[in-house]
Design an enzyme around this catalytic site. Structure first.
Site, mmCIF file in Angstrom:
data_model
loop_
_atom_site.group_PDB
_atom_site.id
_atom_site.type_symbol
_atom_site.label_atom_id
_atom_site.label_comp_id
_atom_site.label_asym_id
_atom_site.label_seq_id
_atom_site.Cartn_x
_atom_site.Cartn_y
_atom_site.Cartn_z
ATOM 1 N N GLU A 257 0.825 -1.213 0.000
ATOM 2 C CA GLU A 257 0.000 0.000 0.000
ATOM 3 C C GLU A 257 0.860 1.263 0.000
ATOM 4 O O GLU A 257 0.559 2.227 0.682
ATOM 5 C CB GLU A 257 -0.902 0.037 1.240
ATOM 6 C CG GLU A 257 -1.857 -1.111 1.346
ATOM 7 C CD GLU A 257 -2.792 -0.995 2.554
ATOM 8 O OE1 GLU A 257 -2.692 0.012 3.283
ATOM 9 O OE2 GLU A 257 -3.608 -1.889 2.738
ATOM 10 N N GLU B 216 -8.108 -5.489 -1.621
ATOM 11 C CA GLU B 216 -8.586 -4.785 -0.448
ATOM 12 C C GLU B 216 -9.869 -4.019 -0.618
ATOM 13 O O GLU B 216 -9.880 -2.816 -0.827
ATOM 14 C CB GLU B 216 -7.487 -3.825 0.071
ATOM 15 C CG GLU B 216 -6.249 -4.572 0.446
ATOM 16 C CD GLU B 216 -5.533 -3.957 1.613
ATOM 17 O OE1 GLU B 216 -5.996 -2.941 2.127
ATOM 18 O OE2 GLU B 216 -4.534 -4.525 2.021
#
Ligand code: NAG
Ligand code: NAG
Ligand code: NAG
Ligand code: NAG
Ligand code: NAG
Ligand code: NAG
Ligand code: NAG
Ligand code: NAG
Ligand code: NAG
Ligand code: NAG
Ligand code: NAG
Ligand code: NAG
Length: 723
Positions: free
Chosen positions: A190, A261
């Site tokens: 991320e 996600e």
């Protein structure tokens, strides 16, 4: 800077979509046995729909791994996904530990032995509600280091560790290209969330990380989640609430779209409630991803487990994703586990058509739609009929047949005619957790107490004329840091108030050896001010403040520059008269006396003088110890610590984690009262239980419990039992 993305998703969904793809040299990205095209990963020449679940090896024990992986397999998973936990493996530069719970190779081999694949997310930054996002704290003191940036010292250590792990996996033959289980690897994590903070050094770091990873030649693809500038051939993936709308797609025409996600749930923090997501809702979203050309779905977490010791990040509770399909103890969380198993089976029953067929989609009504996969040559057809209406059934016409669709549901028709699965129809047994108390530690005779030393300025050897940053002093060898000062009372002060401001996470205050109070922040608001009345003597006054950390931060840019601990200390006498101790002669001591002596280990308990517990009850900073026999049988075991306040617990020298029962939720309940003790931590008899209680708490109401399940008939919906 706190980042929203520190929220953890329940589901981490990799969806490979659209774009037909041929990757680099003659259609192969990666050599070996694992490649991909626009539709899916290709293993041994075959496209695959894969269900994956996160299980983190240090959050359980080697004795539990086999059973957890077996239950994941039985639940229809193909892949086990784990992060790699750098700070466990390299506690000091160049000193490694891969034993016990840290035995990554053994975990990979267990996955392989059960015939499953593995996705290895090396990071080595992992976030994961893990202390310091997985970084070893010694990185903090590497000169000129800037984490996760185009910074030579950081890149050196990141490359060093990544290489170490890849070489270890290779030498054990664990990559799929070598016949092993690992089919995917992840580098970074991320990163795009924080990339802008590093200006031009961000993109340069991404290019370096991708190149470094690819050059390690694992023979299987690498992914970078949330990284639109992931360099070829690393696959960029999207994370987010609304990736369907926000993702700009792959950054190159020969990469598939990956959707990672879907942020749908949160891990639990002290003061927070558990997030309960129904089996029906999870199934709906997984089916939707598959209907929309998805071929890889990862559940984050499939088994959460336990944050043993001091491994959880700031304010995160010790139990991790107990609401997952396998609960903290590794028991089936029904009907979630069974409903998802049925979903996986339904999708697998028609996976050839899903993977070879031509996808189309069309509307069936205002809130209803169909996703259809049709193999022209074989004439086979699979349909997903979706009702997005949250409240009402809908009757739709599909291929000349009428179908009644439940509210907010997806029906799966593997032959476009017969519904074999509906996401809103749970056809599995429900279970209820049975907690049996096997022992209550309510006899005063079996407890002994030891109240820790409150140091004065004279006892400290580290001095400074300012308030120092907490972790820079402790080096994270302890949660605790003593701040001490002394002063001669010299102004008139009728009702003096001690004011101590902190950036986290908790403070206990003592004046002249007397406890005067505590205060703490929270996960969302770490800063807090303690204001406690204090009694001053006309002689020298000793003030001792105990700063406490509850895990290091795990997210955001510039983790190496975070400030924790006290920032301002005053004693107010009146509006205009006060002592300002912010810049004053402070003495510091790292950790508690009992911690330094490790009195939670049996071989060290004699190093301090213990007394009958009644003399220490309700004393702050008290250690309690007792011995007990392990409960009979094999059911998982938990300690009920509901009568305690805040501290840490050890069984036979092994920490089962921090507890913080006194931090109540908005419903005035503790966030966690049951603390898992893995069976392998026990001896059959004479087990040593040691508790460190910071302020209050009563060990006489602690109990030992076994956890088991009872099955309830499937046709009765016990909504209140979902917890
Ligand atoms: C699925 O793939 C097909 C063929 O590439 C494409 O036309 C369709 O738009 C995709 N569906 C979605 C929901 O992206
Ligand atoms: C990693 O660094 C250590 C020293 O800290 C060194 O001994 C080792 O060779 C390095 N390993 C690699 C793969 O660079
Ligand atoms: C390695 O980690 C284990 C925990 O799994 C611990 O018990 C052991 O003491 C550690 N070994 C060393 C050499 O630090
Ligand atoms: C097909 O699905 C896509 C993605 O969900 C959507 O944008 C599009 O409007 C759908 N097409 C039709 C004809 O419903
Ligand atoms: C639906 O019915 C029409 C008219 O009877 C027929 O032409 C068509 O083939 C049928 N379609 C399917 C999928 O059965
Ligand atoms: C909705 O549809 C389901 C499945 O056909 C049916 O069992 C149920 O009775 C329907 N509910 C209502 C309110 O019509
Ligand atoms: C549900 O529970 C019943 C009674 O305990 C048992 O016989 C049956 O096998 C269970 N079904 C499933 C699908 O687990
Ligand atoms: C701390 O210092 C005080 C005052 O000098 C002394 O009385 C006390 O014994 C010391 N405590 C310890 C633990 O050294
Ligand atoms: C940490 O402490 C060292 C000296 O002990 C000091 O030089 C350094 O500036 C401190 N760093 C931070 C971030 O406070
Ligand atoms: C009073 O005590 C404080 C704290 O010790 C000190 O800073 C200050 O100089 C003293 N003031 C006088 C007038 O002695
Ligand atoms: C005490 O001193 C600190 C540091 O100089 C300052 O920030 C703070 O405002 C002072 N407190 C008061 C009440 O003046
Ligand atoms: C694309 C998608 O399915 N997004 C979902 C992620 O999860 C949230 C919460 O369940 C849904 O509201 C979104 O639709």
């Amino acid at each position: 800077m706190e980042w929203r993305q520190s929220w953890r998703p329940w589901l981490r969904l990799f969806v490979m979509a659209a774009v037909a793809v041929v990757i680099t040299q003659e259609g192969c990205v990666c050599g070996g046995d694992v490649t991909y095209d626009g539709r899916s990963l290709i293993i041994k020449g075959e496209r695959r729909i894969l269900f994956s679940g996160s299980i983190h090896y240090p959050r359980s024990t080697p004795e539990m791994w086999g059973s957890l992986i077996g239950k994941a397999k039985e639940g229809g998973l193909d892949v086990i996904q784990t992060y790699v936990f750098w700070n466990l493996h390299e506690p000091q530069p160049g000193q490694y530990n891969f034993s016990g719970r840290y035995d990554l190779v053994k975990f990979m081999k267990e996955i392989q032995a059960q015939g499953l694949y593995a996705c290895l997310r090396i990071g080595p930054f992992i976030e994961s509600e893990w202390t310091y996002g997985g970084f070893p704290f010694w990185l903090h003191d590497v000169p000129d280091i800037v984490y996760r940036s185009d910074n030579e010292p950081f890149k050196f250590y990141m490359q060093n560790f990544t290489t170490k792990i890849v070489n270890m996996m290779k030498s054990e033959g664990l990559y799929a290209s070598q016949g092993g289980p690992i089919i995917l690897s992840q580098i970074e994590n991320e990163y795009q969330n924080i990339e802008a903070a590093f200006h031009e050094k961000g993109p340069a770091y991404v290019r370096w990380a991708a190149k470094m990873a690819v050059e390690l030649q694992t023979g299987v693809p690498w992914v970078m989640c949330k990284q639109t500038d992931a360099p070829d051939p690393v696959i960029n993936t999207c994370n987010g609430m609304r990736c369907g709308q926000t993702f700009g797609g792959p950054n190159s025409p020969n990469k598939p779209s990956l959707w990672t996600e879907n942020w749908t749930s949160f891990y639990q923090v002290y003061g927070g409630e558990p997030y309960i997501r129904s089996a029906e809702d999870i199934a709906f979203h997984v089916a939707l991803f598959i209907a929309r050309n998805g071929s890889y779905v990862n559940y984050y977490m499939y088994h959460g487990g336990t944050n043993f010791g001091r491994t959880s990040s700031a304010y995160v509770i010790t139990s991790y994703y107990d609401q997952a399909p396998l609960d903290e103890y590794g028991l089936l969380r029904q009907p979630k586990w069974g409903h998802l198993k049925a979903l996986h089976a339904a999708i697998k029953s028609c996976s050839t058509t899903l993977l070879q067929g031509m996808p189309t989609n069309f509307s069936l009504g205002q809130l209803q739609e169909a996703y259809v996969f049709r193999e022209e040559t074989e004439g086979r057809c699979v349909a997903f009929l979706i009702n997005n209406d949250e409240r009402n059934n809908a009757t739709v016409q599909f291929q000349n047949a009428s179908h009644e669709l439940m509210p907010k549901s997806i029906s799966i028709l593997p032959d476009c005619e017969k519904v074999i699965f509906n996401t809103a129809t749970v056809n599995t047994n429900y279970t209820k957790r049975i907690i049996r108390t096997t022992e209550i530690f309510d006899s005063m005779d079996r407890w002994q107490g030891y109240t820790d030393v409150i140091p004065n300025y004279e006892n400290t050897s580290l001095h400074s004329d300012t308030l120092l940053e907490h972790t820079n002093v402790t080096k994270d060898v302890s949660d605790y840091l003593w701040y001490t000062l002394r002063f001669q009372h010299n102004i008139s002060c009728a009702e003096p108030i001690l004011v101590a401001e902190s950036k986290g996470h908790a403070t206990h205050a003592f004046a002249n050896n007397i406890y005067i109070g505590n205060a703490h922040g929270s996960h969302d608001t770490k800063q807090f001010i303690m204001q406690s009345p204090v009694v001053l003597s006309n002689e020298i006054n000793n003030i001792s403040l105990l700063g406490v950390m509850v895990g290091l931060p795990d997210s955001g840019a510039f983790l190496e520059r975070r400030f924790s601990g006290l920032t301002r200390v005053e004693i107010q006498c009146s509006k205009n008269e006060f002592y300002n101790f912010t810049n004053y002669a402070w003495g510091y001591q790292v950790g508690l006396f009992g911690e330094k002596l490790q009195i939670y280990r049996e071989e060290n308990i004699h190093m301090v003088e213990w007394s009958k517990a009644n003399t220490s009850l309700n004393q702050p900073l008290t250690w309690y110890k007792t011995f007990f026999d392990a409960p009979n049988g094999n059911d998982p075991v938990a300690l009920n610590l509901s009568s305690m306040g805040k501290g840490e617990a050890w069984i036979n020298g092994q920490s089962i984690g921090r507890y913080w029962v006194s931090f109540l939720t908005s419903k005035r309940e503790p966030s966690q009262i049951m603390y898992h003790v893995p069976r392998s931590f026990f001896k059959t008899s004479e087990n040593l239980l040691v508790l460190l209680e910071e302020a209050g708490g009563n060990p006489l109401h602690i109990s030992l419990n076994t956890i088991s399940l009872s099955t309830l008939p499937k046709h009765i919906h016990y909504y209140h039992l979902l917890q």
